[in-house]
Design a protein around this motif. Structure first.
Motif, short mmCIF file in Angstrom:
data_model
loop_
_atom_site.label_atom_id
_atom_site.label_comp_id
_atom_site.label_asym_id
_atom_site.label_seq_id
_atom_site.Cartn_x
_atom_site.Cartn_y
_atom_site.Cartn_z
N VAL A 74 0.88 -1.18 0.00
CA VAL A 74 0.00 0.00 0.00
C VAL A 74 0.91 1.22 0.00
N ALA A 75 0.44 2.30 -0.61
CA ALA A 75 1.32 3.45 -0.84
C ALA A 75 0.82 4.71 -0.17
N GLY A 76 1.74 5.68 -0.12
CA GLY A 76 1.40 7.04 0.27
C GLY A 76 0.75 7.17 1.63
N GLY A 77 -0.38 7.88 1.65
CA GLY A 77 -1.10 8.12 2.89
C GLY A 77 -1.55 6.84 3.57
N ASP A 78 -1.89 5.83 2.79
CA ASP A 78 -2.29 4.55 3.37
C ASP A 78 -1.11 3.89 4.08
N ALA A 79 0.10 4.06 3.52
CA ALA A 79 1.30 3.51 4.15
C ALA A 79 1.59 4.23 5.47
N ILE A 80 1.45 5.55 5.48
CA ILE A 80 1.68 6.32 6.71
C ILE A 80 0.67 5.92 7.78
N ALA A 81 -0.59 5.79 7.40
CA ALA A 81 -1.62 5.36 8.36
C ALA A 81 -1.28 3.99 8.94
N GLY A 82 -0.77 3.09 8.10
CA GLY A 82 -0.39 1.76 8.56
C GLY A 82 0.74 1.79 9.57
N VAL A 83 1.74 2.63 9.33
CA VAL A 83 2.86 2.77 10.27
C VAL A 83 2.35 3.30 11.61
N LEU A 84 1.54 4.34 11.55
CA LEU A 84 1.00 4.93 12.77
C LEU A 84 0.12 3.94 13.54
N ALA A 85 -0.66 3.16 12.83
CA ALA A 85 -1.57 2.20 13.47
C ALA A 85 -0.83 1.13 14.27
N HIS A 86 0.45 0.95 13.99
CA HIS A 86 1.25 -0.03 14.73
C HIS A 86 2.17 0.63 15.75
N GLY A 87 1.88 1.90 16.05
CA GLY A 87 2.67 2.64 17.03
C GLY A 87 1.99 2.66 18.38
N ARG A 88 2.58 3.43 19.28
CA ARG A 88 2.01 3.56 20.61
C ARG A 88 0.91 4.63 20.61
N PHE A 89 0.13 4.67 21.67
CA PHE A 89 -0.91 5.68 21.84
C PHE A 89 -0.22 7.04 21.93
N PRO A 90 -0.70 8.08 21.32
CA PRO A 90 -1.93 8.28 20.56
C PRO A 90 -1.78 8.03 19.06
N TYR A 91 -0.57 7.67 18.62
CA TYR A 91 -0.33 7.47 17.19
C TYR A 91 -1.17 6.33 16.63
N THR A 93 -4.13 5.42 17.51
CA THR A 93 -5.48 5.94 17.27
C THR A 93 -5.51 6.82 16.02
N LEU A 94 -4.50 7.66 15.88
CA LEU A 94 -4.42 8.52 14.69
C LEU A 94 -4.31 7.69 13.42
N GLY A 95 -3.50 6.65 13.43
CA GLY A 95 -3.37 5.78 12.26
C GLY A 95 -4.68 5.13 11.87
N ARG A 96 -5.41 4.68 12.86
CA ARG A 96 -6.72 4.06 12.57
C ARG A 96 -7.70 5.09 12.03
N LEU A 97 -7.65 6.28 12.59
CA LEU A 97 -8.52 7.36 12.11
C LEU A 97 -8.20 7.71 10.66
#
Length: 135
Positions: A74-91, A93-97
């Motif tokens: 997955v590319a671009g913004g979807d890739a960034i969201a994926g990285v954030l979704a596997h981070g610690r809180f609050p990131y 939550t932001l990735g899932r959003l």
């Protein structure tokens, strides 16, 4: 460039491919490792056998990629969201959003704007500039 190409192991949180020639990209990866503390692995696309993931150097140069554990890129913004979704809180939550269907459109547009101007952002240099489309 003289980089050795390898097919790295893809962890359950995915493998994020970035441009090692771009200072902004390297700083962003450092931020993800140190602040977000994501479980995602990172590799410079220049060091990876892109064909193993169905990608070309042109695609990898144009935008960042997250290779999911199932091998799906997955590319671009979807890739960034994926990285954030596997981070610690609050990131996390932001990735899932950012991955929600309505928000994802904005995430993708924002990513494209940042990518197009990454040479102007902190850590960016002329080497960070993307080639003109169609070049």
């Amino acid at each position: 460039m003289g980089h050795s190409r390898e097919t790295p192991h893809i962890p359950s949180a995915g493998l994020f491919l970035y441009d090692e020639d771009c200072g902004f990209c390297r700083r962003s990866v450092d931020f993800a490792r140190e602040r977000v503390r994501t479980r995602t692995a990172f590799a410079a696309w220049q060091d990876v056998d892109l064909s193993a993931f169905g990608l070309t150097p042109e695609q990898a140069d144009e935008q960042a990629w997250l290779i999911r554990s199932d091998g799906d890129p997955v590319a671009g913004g979807d890739a960034i969201a994926g990285v954030l979704a596997h981070g610690r809180f609050p990131y996390r939550t932001l990735g899932r959003l950012l991955a929600l269907p309505g928000v994802r459109v904005v995430t993708r547009l924002a990513y494209r704007a940042v990518a197009a101007n990454r040479y102007r952002l902190p850590g960016g240099t002329a080497a960070c500039a993307l080639p003109p489309r169609g070049a």
